[in-house]
Design a protein around this motif. Structure first.
Motif, PDB file in Angstrom:
ATOM      1  N   LEU A 107       4.009  -1.535   1.429  1.00 17.97           N
ATOM      2  CA  LEU A 107       5.423  -1.882   1.556  1.00 17.97           C
ATOM      3  C   LEU A 107       6.077  -2.079   0.188  1.00 17.97           C
ATOM      4  CD1 LEU A 107       5.492  -4.398   4.560  1.00 17.97           C
ATOM      5  CD2 LEU A 107       6.636  -2.186   4.421  1.00 17.97           C
ATOM      6  N   ARG A 108       5.358  -2.728  -0.706  1.00 21.35           N
ATOM      7  CA  ARG A 108       5.904  -2.938  -2.057  1.00 21.35           C
ATOM      8  C   ARG A 108       6.077  -1.618  -2.790  1.00 21.35           C
ATOM      9  NH1 ARG A 108       1.847  -7.520  -2.146  1.00 21.35           N
ATOM     10  NH2 ARG A 108       3.095  -9.323  -1.530  1.00 21.35           N
ATOM     11  N   GLN A 109       5.152  -0.687  -2.600  1.00 25.06           N
ATOM     12  CA  GLN A 109       5.243   0.643  -3.237  1.00 25.06           C
ATOM     13  C   GLN A 109       6.497   1.372  -2.735  1.00 25.06           C
ATOM     14  OE1 GLN A 109       3.199   2.256  -5.444  1.00 25.06           O
ATOM     15  NE2 GLN A 109       1.916   0.423  -5.700  1.00 25.06           N
ATOM     16  N   ARG A 110       6.768   1.282  -1.450  1.00 24.91           N
ATOM     17  CA  ARG A 110       7.940   1.969  -0.874  1.00 24.91           C
ATOM     18  C   ARG A 110       9.239   1.368  -1.372  1.00 24.91           C
ATOM     19  NH1 ARG A 110       7.405   2.132   5.359  1.00 24.91           N
ATOM     20  NH2 ARG A 110       5.213   1.655   5.230  1.00 24.91           N
ATOM     21  N   ARG A 111       9.275   0.073  -1.581  1.00 19.67           N
ATOM     22  CA  ARG A 111      10.501  -0.576  -2.034  1.00 19.67           C
ATOM     23  C   ARG A 111      10.816  -0.265  -3.494  1.00 19.67           C
ATOM     24  NH1 ARG A 111      10.893  -6.533   0.705  1.00 19.67           N
ATOM     25  NH2 ARG A 111      11.051  -5.781   2.820  1.00 19.67           N
ATOM     26  N   GLN A 112       9.803   0.048  -4.255  1.00 21.43           N
ATOM     27  CA  GLN A 112      10.024   0.353  -5.666  1.00 21.43           C
ATOM     28  C   GLN A 112      10.593   1.759  -5.854  1.00 21.43           C
ATOM     29  OE1 GLN A 112       6.390  -0.357  -7.751  1.00 21.43           O
ATOM     30  NE2 GLN A 112       6.563  -2.604  -7.569  1.00 21.43           N
ATOM     31  N   ILE A 113      10.428   2.598  -4.895  1.00 23.93           N
ATOM     32  CA  ILE A 113      10.896   3.985  -5.030  1.00 23.93           C
ATOM     33  C   ILE A 113      12.380   4.091  -4.926  1.00 23.93           C
ATOM     34  CG2 ILE A 113      10.799   6.273  -4.016  1.00 23.93           C
ATOM     35  CD1 ILE A 113       7.984   5.749  -3.191  1.00 23.93           C
TER      36      ILE A 113
END
Length: 113
Positions: free
Chosen positions: A107-113
């Motif tokens: 989830l954190r990876q997706r929010r950084q994109i």
């Protein structure tokens, strides 16, 4: 109903309803079953039929046996389990923590994109 001449309990075209017209009934025997609550039920079986070891009590639903002094025990009912209870049976707390950490990282990876 207007006329009141209806024959109750039969249908149009039904044949005779007496024992003599239907033929002889098979010879029967009654067998006593007792449940853990002390209720007796006496179903009838054909003489050549195999008699079951247990019979469900029509009053309380417990299984009944032919021995009045030793009726069968009530079946053990499992309590309702939630989905989480089944998951906890399959996975340890450490596995759950690892899966949660992996999902949070995605989830954190997706929010950084």
């Amino acid at each position: 109903m207007v006329g009141g001449n209806a024959i109750r309990g039969t249908r149009v075209g039904a044949g005779p309803s007496g024992e003599s017209e239907r033929g002889e009934a098979a010879p029967r025997r009654r067998v006593s079953y007792w449940c853990a609550n002390g209720h007796e039920s006496r179903p009838s079986f054909a003489m050549d039929a195999e008699v079951p070891e247990e019979w469900d009590c029509p009053r309380c639903g417990l299984p009944g046996g032919q021995d009045e002094q030793n009726p069968p025990a009530a079946p053990r009912t499992e309590p309702y389990k939630t989905h989480l209870a089944y998951v906890k049976e399959r996975r340890s707390d450490a596995d759950g923590e690892a899966i949660l950490a992996e999902a949070l990282e995605r989830l954190r990876q997706r929010r950084q994109i």
